[in-house]
Enzyme design. Structure first.
Site, PDB file in Angstrom:
ATOM      1  N   ASP A  19       0.833  -1.205   0.000  1.00  0.00           N
ATOM      2  CA  ASP A  19       0.000   0.000   0.000  1.00  0.00           C
ATOM      3  C   ASP A  19       0.869   1.257   0.000  1.00  0.00           C
ATOM      4  O   ASP A  19       1.980   1.257   0.541  1.00  0.00           O
ATOM      5  CB  ASP A  19      -0.899  -0.021   1.248  1.00  0.00           C
ATOM      6  CG  ASP A  19      -2.091   0.899   1.111  1.00  0.00           C
ATOM      7  OD1 ASP A  19      -2.332   1.421   0.002  1.00  0.00           O
ATOM      8  OD2 ASP A  19      -2.778   1.117   2.121  1.00  0.00           O
ATOM      9  N   HIS A  36       2.604   3.472  -9.060  1.00  0.00           N
ATOM     10  CA  HIS A  36       2.387   2.049  -9.350  1.00  0.00           C
ATOM     11  C   HIS A  36       3.574   1.473 -10.127  1.00  0.00           C
ATOM     12  O   HIS A  36       3.956   0.321  -9.914  1.00  0.00           O
ATOM     13  CB  HIS A  36       1.085   1.859 -10.137  1.00  0.00           C
ATOM     14  CG  HIS A  36      -0.135   2.211  -9.342  1.00  0.00           C
ATOM     15  ND1 HIS A  36      -0.324   1.785  -8.045  1.00  0.00           N
ATOM     16  CD2 HIS A  36      -1.240   2.953  -9.648  1.00  0.00           C
ATOM     17  CE1 HIS A  36      -1.483   2.242  -7.591  1.00  0.00           C
ATOM     18  NE2 HIS A  36      -2.053   2.969  -8.545  1.00  0.00           N
ATOM     19  N   LEU A 130      11.016 -20.500  -5.091  1.00  0.00           N
ATOM     20  CA  LEU A 130      10.048 -19.599  -4.449  1.00  0.00           C
ATOM     21  C   LEU A 130       8.705 -19.733  -5.158  1.00  0.00           C
ATOM     22  O   LEU A 130       8.644 -19.708  -6.388  1.00  0.00           O
ATOM     23  CB  LEU A 130      10.531 -18.142  -4.563  1.00  0.00           C
ATOM     24  CG  LEU A 130       9.594 -17.080  -3.975  1.00  0.00           C
ATOM     25  CD1 LEU A 130       9.702 -17.046  -2.453  1.00  0.00           C
ATOM     26  CD2 LEU A 130       9.928 -15.684  -4.512  1.00  0.00           C
TER      27      LEU A 130
HETATM   28  C1  FPP Z   1      -1.969   0.151  -3.420  1.00  0.00           C
HETATM   29  O1  FPP Z   1      -1.513   1.478  -3.352  1.00  0.00           O
HETATM   30  C2  FPP Z   1      -1.403  -0.497  -4.589  1.00  0.00           C
HETATM   31  C3  FPP Z   1      -2.112  -1.035  -5.627  1.00  0.00           C
HETATM   32  C4  FPP Z   1      -3.590  -1.052  -5.671  1.00  0.00           C
HETATM   33  C5  FPP Z   1      -1.430  -1.624  -6.801  1.00  0.00           C
HETATM   34  C6  FPP Z   1      -0.241  -2.458  -6.430  1.00  0.00           C
HETATM   35  C7  FPP Z   1       0.395  -2.977  -7.650  1.00  0.00           C
HETATM   36  C8  FPP Z   1       1.730  -3.030  -7.857  1.00  0.00           C
HETATM   37  C9  FPP Z   1       2.723  -2.599  -6.856  1.00  0.00           C
HETATM   38  C10 FPP Z   1       2.237  -3.613  -9.119  1.00  0.00           C
HETATM   39  C11 FPP Z   1       2.711  -5.030  -8.833  1.00  0.00           C
HETATM   40  C12 FPP Z   1       2.723  -5.819 -10.069  1.00  0.00           C
HETATM   41  C13 FPP Z   1       2.851  -7.167 -10.089  1.00  0.00           C
HETATM   42  C14 FPP Z   1       2.647  -7.891 -11.366  1.00  0.00           C
HETATM   43  C15 FPP Z   1       3.166  -7.950  -8.868  1.00  0.00           C
HETATM   44  P1  FPP Z   1      -2.584   2.631  -3.442  1.00  0.00           P
HETATM   45  O2  FPP Z   1      -2.748   3.039  -4.848  1.00  0.00           O
HETATM   46  O3  FPP Z   1      -3.837   2.212  -2.756  1.00  0.00           O
HETATM   47  O4  FPP Z   1      -1.847   3.751  -2.635  1.00  0.00           O
HETATM   48  P2  FPP Z   1      -2.553   4.873  -1.757  1.00  0.00           P
HETATM   49  O5  FPP Z   1      -3.145   4.178  -0.564  1.00  0.00           O
HETATM   50  O6  FPP Z   1      -1.392   5.723  -1.387  1.00  0.00           O
HETATM   51  O7  FPP Z   1      -3.567   5.564  -2.613  1.00  0.00           O
END
Ligand code: FPP
Length: 248
Positions: A19, A36, A130
């Site tokens: 997050d 992201h 893994l």
């Molecule tokens: C939450 O942060 C994150 C997500 C909803 C997307 C997470 C995806 C990735 C890190 C890409 C990973 C890719 C693979 C294939 C494993 P948020 O957007 O909710 O952050 P915020 O709470 O600050 O708004």
């Protein structure tokens, strides 16, 4: 394309709620999508270091069943990013013994992404170092609903092992749901957000204020130290030695 049964490699099961991407980007005056992209790079880095720190299974929360409620532009960006990341990382997963599995619903994913994840699962099926489970369109309550529907159609008792097996089937993970040992959530929130509710029954929970793009190998090592310092009793108590001797 059917997946082969997943065997859980020895080692810890670490689950991560990644997050804070959006806030990380906003704090730098950049669009959320930039967070992201850096978050995806961070996921790749953590996969690389995980097995050096005794982790056999890692489950990453990439997209929840409720994330469809985000603006369409962000959802489309994320779906493209997932596909790009999987395509870019597949060869390295094969070379380094990482087996990729995607848990969650498959009926709402874009067709190209679905093909990409099925191909990646087949291509990495021989990985033994893994087991990397990526939760995509995943919600634990959504899974539980599907498990209940399946349980109605089977003969015999619905034991805990049976439930774990049905979760595996409902999530397309190819094997019984493995218990989580340690769950880490970055970004400062302290909740599970419908992630692995059955599997986390006895998980140790660690919440950090660090935003996911800033999470480092040192942070992972700290979390693992904290995990190893905790005393897991799984609902039992520590029987004093003299008590044990008396009742033996
Ligand atoms: C939450 O942060 C994150 C997500 C909803 C997307 C997470 C995806 C990735 C890190 C890409 C990973 C890719 C693979 C294939 C494993 P948020 O957007 O909710 O952050 P915020 O709470 O600050 O708004």
């Amino acid at each position: 394309m059917p997946t082969l049964p997943a065997t859980t490699p020895p080692g810890l099961h670490l689950a991560i709620i990644m997050d804070g991407n959006g806030r990380w980007a906003s704090a730098r005056g950049r669009p959320r999508a930039a967070g992201h992209v850096v978050g995806a790079r961070k996921a790749r880095e953590m996969v690389e270091v995980a097995s050096n720190h005794g982790i056999g299974t890692m489950t990453l929360y990439a997209f929840s069943a409720d994330n469809w409620a985000r603006p369409r532009r962000e959802v489309v960006t994320l779906m493209r990013l997932f596909r790009r990341t999987i395509l870019a990382e597949q060869e390295r997963c094969i070379a380094t013994g990482v087996r990729l599995i995607f848990i969650g619903r498959r009926d709402r994913l874009p067709r190209e992404l679905l093909h990409t994840i099925e191909a990646a699962e087949a291509a990495t099926a021989g990985g033994k170092r893994l087991l990397l489970r990526v939760a995509l369109d995943y919600g634990a309550r959504d899974t539980i609903e599907r498990v209940i529907a399946m349980a109605r159609t089977i003969d015999g008792p619905v034991t805990r092992d049976k439930v774990a097996e049905l979760i595996g089937r409902a999530d397309h993970s190819g094997g019984a749901a493995p218990d989580v040992d340690l769950l880490v959530r970055t970004g400062g929130e302290q909740r599970l957000s419908d992630f692995l509710l059955w599997e986390c029954a006895y998980a140790e929970l660690i919440f950090t204020r660090r935003m996911w793009p800033d999470f480092s190998e040192d942070d992972l090592v700290q979390a693992l130290k904290e995990f190893h310092s905790r005393h897991r009793r799984f609902g039992a108590i520590d029987e004093p030695a003299e008590e044990r001797a008396r009742t033996a």
